[in-house]
Scaffold this motif. Structure first.
Motif, mmCIF file in Angstrom:
data_model
loop_
_atom_site.group_PDB
_atom_site.id
_atom_site.type_symbol
_atom_site.label_atom_id
_atom_site.label_comp_id
_atom_site.label_asym_id
_atom_site.label_seq_id
_atom_site.Cartn_x
_atom_site.Cartn_y
_atom_site.Cartn_z
ATOM 1 N N LYS A 73 0.378 12.941 -8.846
ATOM 2 C CA LYS A 73 1.210 11.972 -8.145
ATOM 3 C C LYS A 73 0.436 10.883 -7.436
ATOM 4 N N THR A 74 -0.580 11.239 -6.654
ATOM 5 C CA THR A 74 -1.210 10.230 -5.814
ATOM 6 C C THR A 74 -2.168 9.378 -6.630
ATOM 7 N N GLU A 75 -2.308 8.129 -6.174
ATOM 8 C CA GLU A 75 -3.209 7.199 -6.846
ATOM 9 C C GLU A 75 -4.639 7.727 -6.833
ATOM 10 N N GLU A 76 -5.061 8.271 -5.706
ATOM 11 C CA GLU A 76 -6.425 8.799 -5.600
ATOM 12 C C GLU A 76 -6.642 9.936 -6.583
ATOM 13 N N ASP A 77 -5.652 10.835 -6.716
ATOM 14 C CA ASP A 77 -5.770 11.934 -7.666
ATOM 15 C C ASP A 77 -5.876 11.421 -9.103
ATOM 16 N N LEU A 78 -5.082 10.413 -9.410
ATOM 17 C CA LEU A 78 -5.097 9.849 -10.761
ATOM 18 C C LEU A 78 -6.454 9.225 -11.069
ATOM 19 N N ILE A 79 -7.010 8.523 -10.115
ATOM 20 C CA ILE A 79 -8.310 7.880 -10.323
ATOM 21 C C ILE A 79 -9.399 8.927 -10.497
ATOM 22 N N GLN A 80 -9.395 9.936 -9.631
ATOM 23 C CA GLN A 80 -10.402 10.986 -9.730
ATOM 24 C C GLN A 80 -10.288 11.738 -11.054
ATOM 25 N N ALA A 81 -9.059 12.012 -11.480
ATOM 26 C CA ALA A 81 -8.859 12.700 -12.752
ATOM 27 C C ALA A 81 -9.339 11.837 -13.916
ATOM 28 N N SER A 82 -9.093 10.533 -13.831
ATOM 29 C CA SER A 82 -9.545 9.623 -14.875
ATOM 30 C C SER A 82 -11.068 9.618 -14.970
ATOM 31 N N LEU A 83 -11.716 9.654 -13.824
ATOM 32 C CA LEU A 83 -13.175 9.625 -13.799
ATOM 33 C C LEU A 83 -13.791 10.896 -14.374
ATOM 34 N N THR A 84 -13.018 11.983 -14.383
ATOM 35 C CA THR A 84 -13.523 13.230 -14.963
ATOM 36 C C THR A 84 -13.208 13.339 -16.453
ATOM 37 N N ASN B 165 -11.892 0.631 -1.350
ATOM 38 C CA ASN B 165 -11.776 -0.173 -0.137
ATOM 39 C C ASN B 165 -10.509 -1.016 -0.117
ATOM 40 N N SER B 166 -9.860 -1.127 -1.247
ATOM 41 C CA SER B 166 -8.604 -1.852 -1.361
ATOM 42 C C SER B 166 -7.650 -1.008 -2.192
ATOM 43 N N LYS B 167 -6.424 -1.456 -2.306
ATOM 44 C CA LYS B 167 -5.478 -0.776 -3.182
ATOM 45 C C LYS B 167 -5.955 -0.909 -4.627
ATOM 46 N N PHE B 168 -5.653 0.105 -5.436
ATOM 47 C CA PHE B 168 -6.051 0.055 -6.834
ATOM 48 C C PHE B 168 -5.424 -1.142 -7.527
ATOM 49 N N TYR B 169 -4.149 -1.433 -7.224
ATOM 50 C CA TYR B 169 -3.493 -2.566 -7.878
ATOM 51 C C TYR B 169 -4.170 -3.875 -7.514
ATOM 52 N N THR B 170 -4.613 -4.018 -6.263
ATOM 53 C CA THR B 170 -5.321 -5.233 -5.864
ATOM 54 C C THR B 170 -6.595 -5.399 -6.673
ATOM 55 N N TRP B 171 -7.319 -4.312 -6.846
ATOM 56 C CA TRP B 171 -8.549 -4.334 -7.652
ATOM 57 C C TRP B 171 -8.230 -4.672 -9.102
ATOM 58 N N THR C 27 1.748 -12.558 -2.504
ATOM 59 C CA THR C 27 0.623 -11.699 -2.165
ATOM 60 C C THR C 27 0.268 -11.881 -0.688
ATOM 61 N N SER C 28 -0.040 -10.801 -0.016
ATOM 62 C CA SER C 28 -0.395 -10.877 1.403
ATOM 63 C C SER C 28 -1.707 -11.625 1.584
ATOM 64 N N TYR C 29 -1.918 -12.174 2.782
ATOM 65 C CA TYR C 29 -3.156 -12.875 3.063
ATOM 66 C C TYR C 29 -4.354 -11.943 2.894
ATOM 67 N N GLU C 30 -4.170 -10.691 3.308
ATOM 68 C CA GLU C 30 -5.264 -9.717 3.198
ATOM 69 C C GLU C 30 -5.644 -9.487 1.735
ATOM 70 N N ASP C 31 -4.630 -9.330 0.869
ATOM 71 C CA ASP C 31 -4.918 -9.094 -0.550
ATOM 72 C C ASP C 31 -5.485 -10.339 -1.218
ATOM 73 N N ILE C 32 -5.005 -11.518 -0.806
ATOM 74 C CA ILE C 32 -5.572 -12.758 -1.345
ATOM 75 C C ILE C 32 -7.058 -12.848 -0.998
ATOM 76 N N ALA C 33 -7.382 -12.530 0.240
ATOM 77 C CA ALA C 33 -8.784 -12.547 0.664
ATOM 78 C C ALA C 33 -9.617 -11.601 -0.190
ATOM 79 N N GLU C 34 -9.066 -10.420 -0.481
ATOM 80 C CA GLU C 34 -9.767 -9.425 -1.306
ATOM 81 C C GLU C 34 -9.934 -9.933 -2.733
ATOM 82 N N ILE C 35 -8.868 -10.484 -3.308
ATOM 83 C CA ILE C 35 -8.902 -10.922 -4.699
ATOM 84 C C ILE C 35 -9.861 -12.091 -4.891
ATOM 85 N N LEU C 36 -9.828 -13.046 -3.952
ATOM 86 C CA LEU C 36 -10.636 -14.250 -4.097
ATOM 87 C C LEU C 36 -11.994 -14.158 -3.408
ATOM 88 N N SER C 37 -12.258 -13.028 -2.744
ATOM 89 C CA SER C 37 -13.538 -12.814 -2.051
ATOM 90 C C SER C 37 -13.792 -13.882 -0.984
#
Length: 204
Positions: free
Chosen positions: A21-32, A84-90, A166-176
């Motif tokens: 269910k969780t995004e973190e679990d999905l990412i960790q499972a993908s990495l394995t 450090n950010s949401k997976f979707y933002t990345w 998109t939120s200002y925070e996510d824009i900052a993340e996307i555009l560095s």
């Protein structure tokens, strides 16, 4: 089991990892090595990403290509995701950069074609993609024309904020960039867009 290449847009995915269910679990499972887990991530975000890229590139076919390429690229680079950010933002950042790269290549190709036309080569077919008039009418088509006249940095930030909400925070993340730069760049971009729209509206 889900293969490396993601499915085409709109494809229904049935996966053995749906219980994760969780995004973190999905990412960790993908990495394995659990391709099914990454498939769940694809299923969760591909439609949202497609709609976002449609605003950026203006063509459903091109947006689909951007999404497919970006999902594969994200799979290959998943080990670099730091959380450090949401997976979707990345993921969005990967797709957004891919879309901008495609647009730059397309403009370069167009410039080459225009040069050939000027020197007497065969005429170039300049049909616009079947896009805005079908989706949102003349007003949106005019806005897209105005956006094309802006610098890449101003066009990018307007698409993220005004079209994608998109939120200002996510824009900052996307555009560095930092939040202060987001605010100032967005303000300048809005002023430039308004000027371009006025110019286009005043054209006979």
């Amino acid at each position: 089991m889900y293969a490396l290449a993601p499915p085409r847009h709109g494809t229904t995915i049935h996966l053995e990892s749906d219980h994760v269910k969780t995004e973190e679990d999905l990412i960790q499972a993908s990495l394995t090595g659990d391709g099914g887990a990454y498939g769940v991530l694809v299923k969760r975000y591909q439609d949202r990403l497609f709609n976002a890229m449609l605003h950026v590139v203006g063509s459903p076919d091109e947006a689909e290509d951007v999404v497919q390429d970006s999902l594969v690229q994200a799979y290959v680079k998943l080990h670099t995701f730091q959380g450090n950010s949401k997976f979707y933002t990345w993921l969005y950042r990967i797709a957004f950069n891919n879309a901008l790269s495609r647009q730059r290549r397309r403009r370069n190709e167009l410039s080459i074609e225009q040069s050939r036309e000027i020197t007497g080569s065969d005429p170039v077919d300049r049909h616009e993609p079947p896009d805005e008039s079908m989706l949102r009418g003349e007003r949106v088509a005019l806005i897209h024309r105005a956006l094309e006249l802006l610098s890449e940095e101003h066009r990018s930030i307007l698409i993220l904020r005004e079209m994608q909400d998109t939120s200002y925070e996510d824009i900052a993340e996307i555009l560095s960039i930092n939040i202060g730069t987001v605010r100032s760049r967005l303000s300048r971009a809005r002023i430039q867009l308004k000027a371009q729209l006025e110019n286009l509206n005043s054209d006979p």
